[in-house]
Design a protein around this motif. Structure first.
Motif, PDB file in Angstrom:
ATOM      1  N   GLN A  31      45.967  37.284  40.950  1.00  7.21           N
ATOM      2  CA  GLN A  31      45.792  38.697  40.622  1.00  7.21           C
ATOM      3  C   GLN A  31      44.540  39.290  41.249  1.00  7.21           C
ATOM      4  OE1 GLN A  31      46.161  39.544  36.384  1.00  7.21           O
ATOM      5  NE2 GLN A  31      47.426  37.720  36.119  1.00  7.21           N
ATOM      6  N   ASP A  32      43.573  38.439  41.559  1.00  8.64           N
ATOM      7  CA  ASP A  32      42.297  38.918  42.085  1.00  8.64           C
ATOM      8  C   ASP A  32      42.263  38.949  43.605  1.00  8.64           C
ATOM      9  OD1 ASP A  32      39.916  40.041  41.313  1.00  8.64           O
ATOM     10  OD2 ASP A  32      38.809  38.163  41.240  1.00  8.64           O
TER      11      ASP A  32
ATOM     12  N   ASN B  64      43.734  45.902  41.233  1.00  5.78           N
ATOM     13  CA  ASN B  64      42.280  45.947  41.381  1.00  5.78           C
ATOM     14  C   ASN B  64      41.710  44.610  41.866  1.00  5.78           C
ATOM     15  OD1 ASN B  64      39.750  47.209  41.285  1.00  5.78           O
ATOM     16  ND2 ASN B  64      39.355  46.503  39.210  1.00  5.78           N
ATOM     17  N   PRO B  65      42.198  44.115  42.998  1.00  2.37           N
ATOM     18  CA  PRO B  65      41.741  42.813  43.493  1.00  2.37           C
ATOM     19  C   PRO B  65      40.312  42.874  44.030  1.00  2.37           C
ATOM     20  CG  PRO B  65      43.135  43.862  45.129  1.00  2.37           C
ATOM     21  CD  PRO B  65      43.184  44.735  43.904  1.00  2.37           C
ATOM     22  N   SER B  66      39.667  41.730  44.062  1.00  2.56           N
ATOM     23  CA  SER B  66      38.324  41.640  44.642  1.00  2.56           C
ATOM     24  C   SER B  66      38.373  41.656  46.164  1.00  2.56           C
ATOM     25  CB  SER B  66      37.635  40.356  44.178  1.00  2.56           C
ATOM     26  OG  SER B  66      37.420  40.363  42.791  1.00  2.56           O
TER      27      SER B  66
ATOM     28  N   GLN C  48      45.144  33.471  38.940  1.00  2.56           N
ATOM     29  CA  GLN C  48      44.104  33.603  39.965  1.00  2.56           C
ATOM     30  C   GLN C  48      44.540  34.531  41.098  1.00  2.56           C
ATOM     31  OE1 GLN C  48      43.162  29.555  41.117  1.00  2.56           O
ATOM     32  NE2 GLN C  48      41.829  29.237  39.347  1.00  2.56           N
TER      33      GLN C  48
END
Length: 267
Positions: A104-105, A181-183, A102
């Motif tokens: 990673q985002d 490339n996280p949100s 989790q």
């Protein structure tokens, strides 16, 4: 389904916060640091968080980034609860392997750069891709070079951290977070460890990210950056959000006396 009905059905998802915390609580050794904090951010927003040292703002970021467990409340990313789950009628924290997935985002940039001294800049940026996501070395290097270019350091790719200035090291740290490339990007006082003449180069990168539509929560003392770039500014004090408003109102017409006192000092 008609086109208008389809649009109406999609509207709630569009307006939904990308990251939302509710009733977030944290204490250390019996001392409350966060007291029932509610906070949210929508896609493309930049939220600046101000406040005195020890007010709880950095702790909120660490909980959002799943680096520490909360003592209460919930954290939702794109409407899905992260960090915890319901099990037999009670809330339990997820095991580390699920937390790692989790995380990673959610990108996190710290006060200190935390680069590996034995790796050049490009390898520092690549590491998350190869070790966490299992990306091939060749593809990871290409993506890392793209991120270094984005922060203006493609010509320093093979330099080791000791060969880079503090501002350059922090830009490598930003590239390292971006490459996954996280949100959402979380910044915890990203310029506080820098010499004054190096602050601008990091803030320029962050301003460019904001202009590109990156969703960002920035804990900072850089009032000018907050007033120029943020969609909304919050004041933390004593583990609660004292006031939050658009920059113009926050800086020019604050409603809370605590905000007025804080701004009188930072100005």
């Amino acid at each position: 389904m008609t086109q208008s009905a389809a649009v109406a059905q999609e509207a709630p998802a569009v307006n939904q916060p990308i990251l939302h915390v509710e009733n977030l609580q944290k204490a250390y050794h019996g001392q409350e640091v966060l007291k029932s904090v509610d906070f949210e951010i929508r896609k493309g927003q930049v939220k600046a968080v101000l406040g005195p040292s020890g007010s709880g703002k950095s702790t909120m970021l660490r909980l959002m980034a799943l680096l520490e467990p909360s003592d209460g409340g919930s954290i939702k990313l794109r409407g899905e609860t992260i960090g915890t789950k319901e099990h037999r009628g009670r809330t339990v924290h997820l095991p580390e392997r699920l937390l790692a997935r989790q995380r990673q985002d959610i990108g996190m940039v710290f006060q200190k750069f935390n680069l590996f001294p034995h790796l050049p800049a490009v390898r520092n940026v690549m590491l998350g891709l190869t070790s966490v996501k299992g990306v091939s070395h060749h593809e990871a290097r290409e993506l890392a070079m793209e991120m270094l270019q984005r922060v203006g350091l493609e010509n320093r790719a093979e330099h080791y951290p000791s060969e880079l200035s503090g501002g350059q090291q922090q830009r490598v740290a930003i590239a390292r977070a971006l490459v996954l490339n996280p949100s959402v990007m979380l910044f915890d006082e990203p310029t506080s460890a820098l010499d004054p003449e190096l602050v601008g180069e990091v803030l320029d990168v962050m301003e460019n990210l904001a202009a590109d539509g990156m969703t960002m929560i920035v804990v900072t003392h850089e009032v000018r950056f907050a007033s120029r770039v943020a969609s909304e500014v919050s004041l933390f004090d004593g583990g609660v959000i004292v006031e939050q408003a658009a920059p113009d109102q926050f800086f020019n017409n604050p409603k809370h006396e605590r905000t007025k006192r804080f701004l009188s000092h930072v100005h």
